[in-house]
Design an enzyme around this catalytic site. Sequence first.
Site, PDB file in Angstrom:
ATOM      1  N   HIS A 159      28.060  43.284  58.933  1.00 24.33           N
ATOM      2  CA  HIS A 159      27.570  42.700  60.451  1.00 24.33           C
ATOM      3  C   HIS A 159      26.352  43.746  60.771  1.00 24.33           C
ATOM      4  CE1 HIS A 159      31.648  41.373  60.255  1.00 24.33           C
ATOM      5  NE2 HIS A 159      31.353  40.513  61.297  1.00 24.33           N
ATOM      6  N   ASP A 233      28.372  32.680  56.512  1.00 22.89           N
ATOM      7  CA  ASP A 233      28.952  33.576  57.705  1.00 22.89           C
ATOM      8  C   ASP A 233      28.018  33.339  58.833  1.00 22.89           C
ATOM      9  OD1 ASP A 233      30.613  35.334  58.847  1.00 22.89           O
ATOM     10  OD2 ASP A 233      30.728  36.834  57.048  1.00 22.89           O
TER      11      ASP A 233
END
Length: 307
Positions: A159, A233
């Site tokens: 992330h 993702d």
Amino acid sequence: TLIAQLQALHVQSLILFARNVQSPEQCVRLLRRLEEGVGRRLLVMVDHEGGRVVRFASGVTRFPDALSIGRTQGPEAVERQGTVEAEDLKRLGIRMNLAPCVDVLEEGADPIIGDRSYGADPVRVAALGAARIRGLQTHRVAACAKHFPGLGAVPRDPHNTLPTIRLGWDALEGVHLVPFRAAIQAGVAAIMSSHVCYPGLGEPAGVPATFSPRLIRGLLRERLGFQGLILTDDLEMGALRTFGRLGAAAVRAVEAGHDLLLICSDLSAATDAFKILYNSYIHNMLNREEFEESSQRIVKFRQNFLL
């Protein structure tokens, strides 16, 4: 308005987060209004893993994290969990659960996976992941196994930054691919890839699986024989920040073999990706045969889970 923007993008799918959901009733109203506005059924998906990854404050059954379940429950209980989740999600208008997480934990990995994994035993992770998939999909909610080809040894959170996993083919085959093979055998509808570099698998340094035709099209699609949807993702994650505009990342992800691209927050970024993909297609910069095959997979998916 939001609906006008969604119409302009020909949106077919949405992902929900906690910020979008105030109550079960509001969630149902929101999705009904959006579908009426765009004039089609939307594939609505959500990360509904259990434990710390649940987007709803109420209206659903809360299950423990996967690691706790992996230590205490067997496949029958996990299949029942999938069944309960499917019924809960369908009532809210959601037909895809971005779960289970079938990453196999390795000691010293970043906690981004941690308790989201069923544990360190690939055989047990495989059995519980397959059971969850069966529970969800026998009740017509699609499951999504993630994060291919395995995130359980990740040293840093993707992330925030682009990580590298230095495992070779032996570790991949003997450990990290085991649950994905089981998921495919269980008929999983979708698999999500990872924003992680795997130089030990022969990939160039600095190239994540997201952009790897060798791992996505070659390994997952051809060698493992997966015929369902392959998702990225979230393309807005920090791991891809150094690769330039999101539209360019979208093209590379499609070229690698993905069917659906997750862009989870910024509608302008989704617009950028749409325009660049459209221009690449009409100017024959994308393989049209592969593009059409991907479209057919999406049509088949919608028939199985939305109609």
